[in-house]
Enzyme design. Sequence first.
Site, PDB file in Angstrom:
ATOM      1  N   ASP A   1     -76.472 -60.939  75.679  1.00 27.50           N
ATOM      2  CA  ASP A   1     -76.474 -60.621  74.254  1.00 27.50           C
ATOM      3  C   ASP A   1     -76.939 -61.783  73.385  1.00 27.50           C
ATOM      4  O   ASP A   1     -77.137 -61.597  72.182  1.00 27.50           O
ATOM      5  CB  ASP A   1     -75.068 -60.200  73.808  1.00 27.50           C
ATOM      6  CG  ASP A   1     -74.065 -61.350  73.879  1.00 27.50           C
ATOM      7  OD1 ASP A   1     -73.416 -61.664  72.859  1.00 27.50           O
ATOM      8  OD2 ASP A   1     -73.931 -61.936  74.966  1.00 27.50           O
TER       9      ASP A   1
ATOM     10  N   PHE B   1     -75.609 -59.450  85.001  1.00 28.78           N
ATOM     11  CA  PHE B   1     -75.059 -59.125  83.697  1.00 28.78           C
ATOM     12  C   PHE B   1     -74.277 -60.307  83.135  1.00 28.78           C
ATOM     13  O   PHE B   1     -73.532 -60.972  83.867  1.00 28.78           O
ATOM     14  CB  PHE B   1     -74.076 -57.955  83.786  1.00 28.78           C
ATOM     15  CG  PHE B   1     -74.638 -56.675  84.313  1.00 28.78           C
ATOM     16  CD1 PHE B   1     -75.105 -55.695  83.459  1.00 28.78           C
ATOM     17  CD2 PHE B   1     -74.659 -56.419  85.683  1.00 28.78           C
ATOM     18  CE1 PHE B   1     -75.592 -54.488  83.937  1.00 28.78           C
ATOM     19  CE2 PHE B   1     -75.140 -55.219  86.179  1.00 28.78           C
ATOM     20  CZ  PHE B   1     -75.614 -54.251  85.307  1.00 28.78           C
ATOM     21  N   ASP B   2     -74.413 -60.539  81.842  1.00 31.02           N
ATOM     22  CA  ASP B   2     -73.443 -61.338  81.117  1.00 31.02           C
ATOM     23  C   ASP B   2     -72.180 -60.489  80.959  1.00 31.02           C
ATOM     24  O   ASP B   2     -72.202 -59.271  81.166  1.00 31.02           O
ATOM     25  CB  ASP B   2     -74.028 -61.722  79.753  1.00 31.02           C
ATOM     26  CG  ASP B   2     -73.089 -62.580  78.930  1.00 31.02           C
ATOM     27  OD1 ASP B   2     -72.268 -63.318  79.522  1.00 31.02           O
ATOM     28  OD2 ASP B   2     -73.165 -62.521  77.689  1.00 31.02           O
ATOM     29  N   GLY B   3     -71.072 -61.119  80.566  1.00 32.45           N
ATOM     30  CA  GLY B   3     -69.829 -60.393  80.411  1.00 32.45           C
ATOM     31  C   GLY B   3     -69.589 -59.895  78.995  1.00 32.45           C
ATOM     32  O   GLY B   3     -69.774 -58.714  78.682  1.00 32.45           O
TER      33      GLY B   3
END
Length: 382
Positions: free
Chosen positions: A346, A227-229
Amino acid sequence: MVKMSLDSVQVKELKESSSSNGDTRGSWGGKEVFDQDQLDLTAKPKQVTGRRARKVEGGVFFPKPENAVTIAVSSRVLFRTEREQKVFEQKGVEEYLRYQIEHENEPFAPGPAFSFVKALETVNARLRELYPQSEELFDIVLVTYNHAHVGIRLINTINHHNLFIERFCMTGGSSPIGYLKAWHTNLYLSADAEKVREALTEGIAAATMFMPEKMTEVSESQLRVAFDGDAVLFSDESERIFKAHGLDKFFEHEKENEDTLLDHGPLKGFLEALGKLQKKFYAKGQRLNCPIRTYLVTARSAASSGIRALKTLRAWGLEIDEALFLAGAPKGPMLEKIRPHIYFDDQMFHVEGAAEMGTIAAHVPYGIAQNYTTKLKTSMEK
């Protein structure tokens, strides 16, 4: 611009153009006119020769949706359906249905979500060994705009690839978004960026998937999810500061607010669901042999802005197995080492960078970064 390979017999471009609200809107746009030879409609893939018997030790049972971790997967990302899509676009729905019926004994090839789904089933097998009666499992729902007539080919394909998918949602051209809540969906994966945005608007974790031209081999025994944050696990609050005022102001903001929790992002709930299943393995003394592993791969720097992210995860009661703070360094090389079954980000340029290194990356069209999204061009040439 990264090249994405989705089919060896056609060329398409995934355009992401700005809509009135600043979000990007994905659409499959054909760039050339194709004839029958280009489509290779006469090619005969290997046929399904028989249907496999399905048996789960102790009997077949299906968890109630409210007890399971439900993953809704579009047929267009689970399988390769570009040839059929081209028939639909060029010849219309009636010819498309006829083509699907005529080829219903020919299995679709695996798509970008295929290895992810196989990994979910591997985790389920381990969970059933430890908790034979538990309904806390991954439950996979195949979601498709297709007419029910196409269901036979999808079932044949699922049997051919030895997948355990019993729940279908075939909407006959209608939007599937309304059904996702009924299934208690924890994650929706699709090739349709517009439907993904609709799902996010409804509070459902969702992402748009792409097929890289090359794919790195992934683990067959451990599900790996990265995951990106910001704007994925967390809100886009800090990203907005960075976009509006630059890096120095971003660092200042994070320092001033390091004890203030970040708000949740669209995929926080999915990470929670993964953590819930991980803890079932920990309870059996299998922390070091857990078949689920999670990663945070963020452009944040550790000393300047990482503490707030880690404090937020701790306050939420969520564990990340590995956290990589890259301080703006490219994510692709790190993801190549991790070899996740899926990576969520995102920002399209991070998705592109991951794809260049062979990682299956999924775009989460959420937050301020959508105003800055670049076009992701796809090539389906060999």
